[in-house]
Design a protein around this motif. Sequence first.
Motif, PDB file in Angstrom:
ATOM      1  N   UNK A 158      24.149  33.745 -14.104  1.00 25.34           N
ATOM      2  CA  UNK A 158      24.112  34.185 -12.495  1.00 25.34           C
ATOM      3  C   UNK A 158      24.298  32.783 -11.932  1.00 25.34           C
ATOM      4  N   UNK A 159      24.566  33.053 -10.630  1.00 25.71           N
ATOM      5  CA  UNK A 159      24.775  31.755  -9.830  1.00 25.71           C
ATOM      6  C   UNK A 159      23.601  31.818  -8.486  1.00 25.71           C
ATOM      7  N   UNK A 160      22.701  30.963  -8.369  1.00 23.35           N
ATOM      8  CA  UNK A 160      21.957  30.881  -7.308  1.00 23.35           C
ATOM      9  C   UNK A 160      22.463  30.182  -6.273  1.00 23.35           C
ATOM     10  N   UNK A 203      14.114  37.450  -7.849  1.00 20.08           N
ATOM     11  CA  UNK A 203      15.130  38.189  -8.152  1.00 20.08           C
ATOM     12  C   UNK A 203      14.900  39.491  -9.132  1.00 20.08           C
ATOM     13  N   UNK A 204      14.140  39.014 -10.149  1.00 19.30           N
ATOM     14  CA  UNK A 204      13.863  39.896 -11.010  1.00 19.30           C
ATOM     15  C   UNK A 204      12.755  40.988 -10.544  1.00 19.30           C
ATOM     16  N   UNK A 246      13.067  42.020  -7.359  1.00 18.99           N
ATOM     17  CA  UNK A 246      13.789  42.631  -6.511  1.00 18.99           C
ATOM     18  C   UNK A 246      14.389  43.882  -7.373  1.00 18.99           C
ATOM     19  N   UNK A 247      14.795  43.560  -8.532  1.00 16.68           N
ATOM     20  CA  UNK A 247      15.838  44.525  -9.252  1.00 16.68           C
ATOM     21  C   UNK A 247      14.964  45.381 -10.263  1.00 16.68           C
ATOM     22  N   UNK A 248      13.751  44.647 -10.839  1.00 13.49           N
ATOM     23  CA  UNK A 248      13.109  45.429 -12.020  1.00 13.49           C
ATOM     24  C   UNK A 248      11.699  45.982 -11.896  1.00 13.49           C
TER      25      UNK A 248
END
Lengths: 612, 612
Positions: free
Chosen positions: B71-73, B119-120, B122-124
Amino acid sequence: MLLRMSSLFVRTLREDPAEAEVASHRLLVRAGYVRRAAPGIYTWLPLGLRVLRNVERVVREEMDAIGGQEVLFPALLPREPYEATGRWTEYGDGIFRLKDRKQGDYLLAPTHEEVFTLLVKDLYSSYKDLPLMAYQVQTKYRDEARPRAGLLRGREFVMKDAYSFDVDDAGLERSYARQREAYLRVFARLGLEVVAVKAMSGAMGGSMSEEFLHPTPVGEDTFVRSPGGYAANVEAVTTPVPDAVPLEGLPAAHVEDTPGTPTIETLVAHLQAEHPREDRPWTGADTLKNVLVVVVHPDGRREPLAVGLPGDREVDTTRLEAALAPATVAPFEAADFAAHPEVVKGYLGPGVLGPNAPLGEDGERAPSTIRYLLDPRVVDGTRWVTGADADGHHVLDLVAGRDFTADGVVEAAEVRAGDPAPDGSGPLELARGMEMGHIFALGRRYAEALGLTVLDENGKQVVVTMGSYGIGVSRALAAIAEAGADDKGLVWPAAVAPAQVHVVAAGKGEDVVAYAEQLSSDLVAAGLDVLLDDRPKTSPGVKFKDAELLGMPYVVRVGRRLADGVVELEDRRTGEVAEVPVGGSTTGAVLAAVRGEGRETHEAAAVVGDGS
Amino acid sequence: MLLRMSSLFVRTLREDPAEAEVASHRLLVRAGYVRRAAPGIYTWLPLGLRVLRNVERVVREEMDAIGGQEVLFPALLPREPYEATGRWTEYGDGIFRLKDRKQGDYLLAPTHEEVFTLLVKDLYSSYKDLPLMAYQVQTKYRDEARPRAGLLRGREFVMKDAYSFDVDDAGLERSYARQREAYLRVFARLGLEVVAVKAMSGAMGGSMSEEFLHPTPVGEDTFVRSPGGYAANVEAVTTPVPDAVPLEGLPAAHVEDTPGTPTIETLVAHLQAEHPREDRPWTGADTLKNVLVVVVHPDGRREPLAVGLPGDREVDTTRLEAALAPATVAPFEAADFAAHPEVVKGYLGPGVLGPNAPLGEDGERAPSTIRYLLDPRVVDGTRWVTGADADGHHVLDLVAGRDFTADGVVEAAEVRAGDPAPDGSGPLELARGMEMGHIFALGRRYAEALGLTVLDENGKQVVVTMGSYGIGVSRALAAIAEAGADDKGLVWPAAVAPAQVHVVAAGKGEDVVAYAEQLSSDLVAAGLDVLLDDRPKTSPGVKFKDAELLGMPYVVRVGRRLADGVVELEDRRTGEVAEVPVGGSTTGAVLAAVRGEGRETHEAAAVVGDGS
C-alpha cells in the motif's frame, strides 16, 4: 501476478462516501482503491497502488523513449533557491512551509525548477554536456484552498516533472516538441482524450506554454476551440484587436442627464428612450464599463485597479489574475471606496482614472491614484457612453485616444461562445476540461536567477535555456476512472488495470473452484495479471456486483454453465458476453480478448469457441 | 538496459566533498550517485536511483513472498492519530511539524503505526479478515539533531515499513517470525552481513523487539555478543542479578572521616590507606556512586533523579534514556544543586534520596524530592561504602535493604567487554553496528489507543495485536556502498548494481568502438543492464579510473588487445582479470561471470576462453 479476493486488502462498500463529489472519487473509495487520510490527502490500497504504478510505468517509458533520465529530488527543500527566484513569496498560501529544529525555513516542493537548475549548475559546465532531459516521478505538495474531487485536486499527489536544458532557443524548441509528442503518446496509451491548448505561463514564467486538457464536465478549467483548430484555455485567449478609427470628424463628447442608470441595463434603456440611434438600437456593447478591483501583490501590497471594458461583458477574474500573475485580485470594498471619494458608484468614468487626471473641487487637476487598464477592443477612435463621475450623469461620444487614455491594455473580459478565434479560424466554442499536463518553454528565467551558464563553442559563458514539463500522475488515474466509470462501477483500460482479468468462481462446487484456479494460473503463466474471486462463502451475486464495481476490463465467470463445458467472458466496458468453451483454447481466447480489446476480439473469442 | 556514459546525467569528481565523513558518502557523491540538497537531504542521480530501485525490488519481493500486500500512505498526516497514542508529544524535536492554511496541525510522518491501525479499523471488522500483513516503501522524515554520514542518517529517507495484524498472540508470533526470516533473506540477497540483536521497544512500545545490525566501524550503535550466541544492543542488555545476602550478622554502618575524597579514585586510595581489608584491596566496585541527572518528560516536566551504581562504572546515558523512554535525560546543573541543598557534592549518599528520608536541621525526617533508582547489582544484603551527605565523610558497611532502599531498579550502568551475558552464554564482547532493520512485536498498544477491535469466532470484540517491521532502504544502500568500497571507489554486488557490466571502449579505433557497441547490445539482449563508456574524446586511463570509481561488478575492457582477438573481463571486487576471446562466446563468458559471481566464474570464463 495472481491476486486473491479471499486475502486481498480491500473492502468494497455499498454506500457512497459522504464527501465524494464526483464519480471517480466515489467509486475509487467504494471499490477500495483509495481512502482519505485528510482533506486532499489519500492512502493507496493495493488495487489503487497497482493502477498508480501502471500509469507511472507508461509515463516513464515515454520519458525514457525521448532520452529522459530519471532522477529523484527531495520533497523537503530549503527556502533559499525558491527565494532566489521569488517563488517563496509568489506562492503565497499555496505551499506548505515549515521550520526545522534549527529554525531553518523549508517547504514541501510544489515543483522543482529551482533545484533542478542548481543540480545542473553543480554538475555541468560546457555546451558539450547539453542537451539534457531529466525527469522524476515524485510526491508533490500544494496547500490548496479547496482540495476537491478526491485525487483530482489533492494536497499530496504524484507528479511527473521533467526539465530540459539547452544551450540555445533552437534546442529548447526541439526539447519542447519532443516532450509535446511524448505527452500525446502518454495520454493515448492511457486512453485519455486530451486537447493541447495554448496557456499562460503564470507563476512559472517563460515564453510559451501549453496545457493538455481532458474534456470533462467535472473539469475545473474552461477552454475554447474553433472549427479551424485553435485551442486555448480562457486565460490564454487573446482578443482580435479592431482597426483604430480616425479621430477627425467625430462628434464632441457631451455629458447628459441620465438619472437612475447605475447599471448597464438601465443605461441602455435610458439611451434607447431619450437618445435613440437612427441606425440601430443601443446595446451594452456601446457602453464602457469601468470595474474596480484591488490587486494584491505577492509582498502583500494592495493596489486599486480599474478595468475598462465593453458594458456587455463581465470581467473574468481568472483571466485578469492570469494577466496580473503573480499578483492576485481581491474585491474593491467599502474601505476602498472610502479612500477614493472621486469614485461615484454606478457612474464611474475614465475621467478620474489612470492618466486622465481628475478635476479637484477647486477645478485643479490632480493625478489619479487608480491604475486604469483597457480591454483590447477599446482602440483609438472608438466612441463610448460611459460614466461622467457624477451621480445620474453619463458622457456620450467619449472617444478613446482623444478624450481619454489608459495605463495599458489587459485581457480580462470574459470569453464567450461565438467570439472570433484570434487566428481567424472561426467562432470559438467553450468546453470544460481538466488539466492533465502542462509544458512550458521557460527560457532563461531560472537559469538567470540561479546563475546556470555553460561555456559555448567559442568559450563564452551563455545562460542555459530551459523547459519544464509536468503530468499529474495521480490526477490522470482519477481522470481515467472518471472517464471510464458507468453506473455499475469502475471500468479500467487494460493498460492500467490492476489486473486485466477478473476470474469469478461463481459457485461452491469443487469443479467450479478447481477450474477457476486452473484458468487463473494458466492466465498468469501466459503473462496476465489476474484477480481471482476465490471467496468460499460469498454468493455469486455479490461476486458479480464486486466485479462490476472493481472494474477489471474482462471478467470470466466460471459457474453453472461449466457443466455444459462453457465459461462466460464479459467485456466490462460494453457488457458483451461471449461464451468460451472450456479446454486448451480458453486461455487463448481470454488472451486474444485482452490483447485485442474491443468488439473484434469478442468475435474472435467466439470464433475460437465455435471452432474448438 | 543500455546506459551510455556519453549522455548519462553524471559527473565524477576527483575531490572528496568537504562534508563527507564516511567512505560511502564520499564515494556516492564523487561517483555522481547522489548530491546533497540540504543537511541530511539528498537528490538521487540516475545511477543512484537505479541502485535504490534495485534495493527496493529485493525488499518488495521478500515482502510479497510472505504475503505482504503493498500500500502507500501519505507522508503528510494530521496530528490527531499521533495525539491519540501520545507520540505527537513523545517525538519531541525529532519530527517535522507544520500547519496548513487553516492552521491545522500536521506532521511529516517518521513511521505509520497510527494510520495503518486506523486504516485496518476502517476496513475490517472480523477475525476472518485476519491475519493481515501490509507494507509500503515510502519516504519518511525525521528532524535529526545531527544528520550525518550522508544517507546513513538522513532527514528525508526511504523506508520499508510493514505492519501485521493478528487476532491473538500466537498469530503475532507467527507474523513476527515470518518477517524475521524475510529480513534475513533480504540482507543475504543484498550481501549485507547483519546480526539480529535483542532491542528495547523504546518509543514504539511493545513486548519484543530485535534490531538487525550491520557490524561496521562507522556504526552508531554499540552491541554485544557472547560466544554462546547471545546478541543485544547495549540498551537491551540486562544485568545478571546476584543472589541477595542474608542481613543477619552483617556489621553495622559507621560514618568515617574521609577528607578530600570526592571521587571514587581518591576514596578507594583513602580506604586502602586508612581502612585496609584483609581479604583483598578495595576497589571502585565496593563503593556505591550516586549520580544525579534531570529526567525531562515529553510534556516538558523536569524531575531530579539519582542513580546508585557500583563506583567502578559510569552511567550510560543511552541505556538510561532507553530505560526511561519516552523521557530523556539532561545534566543536573547549578540551578538544580541550588534547589537541593541536601546534596553535598562528592559525598552524596542514599540518606537524602528517594524513600530514605533525610534528616532535617531540626533532626526531623522529611520526604526526599529526588527519585532514587539502583543498579541491579545492588541487591539486599550487599555492603557499600558511600557518601554520608556531609563534606569529607563517607559511610562504610551501609547495607542495601537494611540501611537504605530505593524507588526501583534501573539498567543504566555501562556494559563492558567481559561482562557476563544474561543468559549465561559467556563473556560479552562489544562491537559497533549500524541499524539496518528493526522489528517489533507491538502488541495491543496502538490498537487499544485507536480502538481497533474485531469480532472473534464467538462474536466477542477483541483488540487486535500488531507487529511493526522497518528496513531503512536508502540506509541499506549506503551500508552496501560502505561495506563494498575500496581505495579505488565503489564496488556493487550484482544484485543491486546500476548495471552489472561496464563496457569500456578503450580507444578511438573504429573496430574498438564497433565491438564495444556490439558486445553491449548483445549483453543487453541477453538480459543484462550495461553501462557503456562510449565517450569519444575521453582517454582510456580516465575511463578506467571512472569504471573503478563507479563500481559496476564487472568491467569489460575493449582496447588494444582487440587486435589479438581478446577483451579483458575484470572482477571489480577482486581485481582479477580474465582474457576472453572475441567471438560468439564472449557474451556467454560475461554472462557466466555475472551470474556465477566470484572466482569459479572467472575460471569458467577462462575455460570458455581456452576452449574457443
